[in-house]
Enzyme design. Structure first.
Site, PDB file in Angstrom:
ATOM      1  N   ILE A  94       0.821  -0.802   0.006  1.00 17.36           N
ATOM      2  CA  ILE A  94       0.025   0.079  -0.145  1.00 17.36           C
ATOM      3  C   ILE A  94       0.840   1.081  -0.060  1.00 17.36           C
ATOM      4  O   ILE A  94       1.889   1.382   0.733  1.00 17.36           O
ATOM      5  CB  ILE A  94      -0.775   0.076   1.234  1.00 17.36           C
ATOM      6  N   ASN A 109      -3.443   1.622 -11.403  1.00 14.87           N
ATOM      7  CA  ASN A 109      -3.267   0.418 -10.887  1.00 14.87           C
ATOM      8  C   ASN A 109      -4.384  -0.399 -11.576  1.00 14.87           C
ATOM      9  O   ASN A 109      -5.262  -0.359 -12.125  1.00 14.87           O
ATOM     10  CB  ASN A 109      -3.789   0.473  -9.379  1.00 14.87           C
ATOM     11  N   HIS A 111      -6.736  -3.773 -11.234  1.00 12.96           N
ATOM     12  CA  HIS A 111      -7.412  -4.449  -9.993  1.00 12.96           C
ATOM     13  C   HIS A 111      -8.119  -5.791 -10.722  1.00 12.96           C
ATOM     14  O   HIS A 111      -8.937  -5.404 -11.677  1.00 12.96           O
ATOM     15  CB  HIS A 111      -8.298  -3.708  -9.131  1.00 12.96           C
TER      16      HIS A 111
END
Ligand code: GAR
Length: 208
Positions: A94, A109, A111
């Site tokens: 994180i 990102n 996901h």
């Protein structure tokens, strides 16, 4: 000036591979992968980067001891390579609000679900697919989004749906989501954002 990209990885690096392939095939033309940062020294992604003559750096939070020194080390590498944009491709650490603010609208990102389903703290890798199968959804997919201080909470850039089939295991589903969604939308979204940064000439502004 091409957008200078760093790809952050932690594992196998199939998404990194898709990005490098997209650079070769001309899907990514507005940016160039200049650096691969791995949170683990054993990540196969590092081998993939080296095979493609891309510089690598290993930054281990465990070895550095704190989030602050971890991010300080990362920032040193980003400065050294004059990085304009960061792609998180299976990066399992994180990043703090301080870090994500510094690179606002410059970090994306991938996901492995259709956000807002099966995302946020604790949802990563195979766990995402386990949760989707357990819930019994009939469609899942992948999402590329900007990264802010909320895990998986930044603005959505691109999504692609994937059907769940009878007999799916988390491993089978993970592979299908990668093949039918992740490896397609991550390079496309990467080009979209690099192009925008290049056109806005923000890259020059950041480093001049
Ligand atoms: C990918 O499925 C990626 O979407 C996921 O980890 C895998 C990494 O594979 N990321 C997350 O779960 C982030 N929350 P790769 O190393 O082969 O690209």
């Amino acid at each position: 000036m091409l957008t200078r990209i760093a790809v952050f990885v932690s594992g196998g690096g199939t998404n990194l591979q898709a990005l490098m392939d997209a650079q070769k095939s001309g899907i990514i033309t507005s940016g160039k992968i200049e650096l691969v940062v791995s949170s683990s020294p054993d990540a196969y992604a590092l081998v993939r980067a080296e095979k493609n003559n891309i510089s690598t750096a290993v930054v281990s939070k465990r070895q550095l001891g704190s989030q602050e020194s971890f991010e300080k080390k990362i920032t040193e590498y980003l400065d050294e390579y004059k990085i304009d944009m960061i792609v998180l491709a299976g990066f399992m650490s994180i990043l703090s609000a301080e870090f994500t603010k510094k690179y606002a609208n410059r970090i994306i990102n991938i996901h492995p679900s259709l956000i807002p389903s099966f995302c946020g703290k604790g949802f990563y890798g195979l766990r995402v697919h386990e949760a989707a199968l357990q819930y019994g959804v009939k469609v899942t997919g992948a999402t590329v989004h900007f990264v802010n201080e909320i895990p998986d909470g930044g603005e959505i850039i691109m999504q692609k749906a994937v059907e769940i089939e009878d007999g799916d295991t988390p491993e089978i589903l993970q592979k299908r989501v990668m093949q039918q969604a992740e490896w397609i939308i991550l390079p496309k979204a990467c080009e979209m954002v690099s192009k925008k940064l290049m056109e806005e000439n923000k890259n020059a502004a950041l480093w001049d």
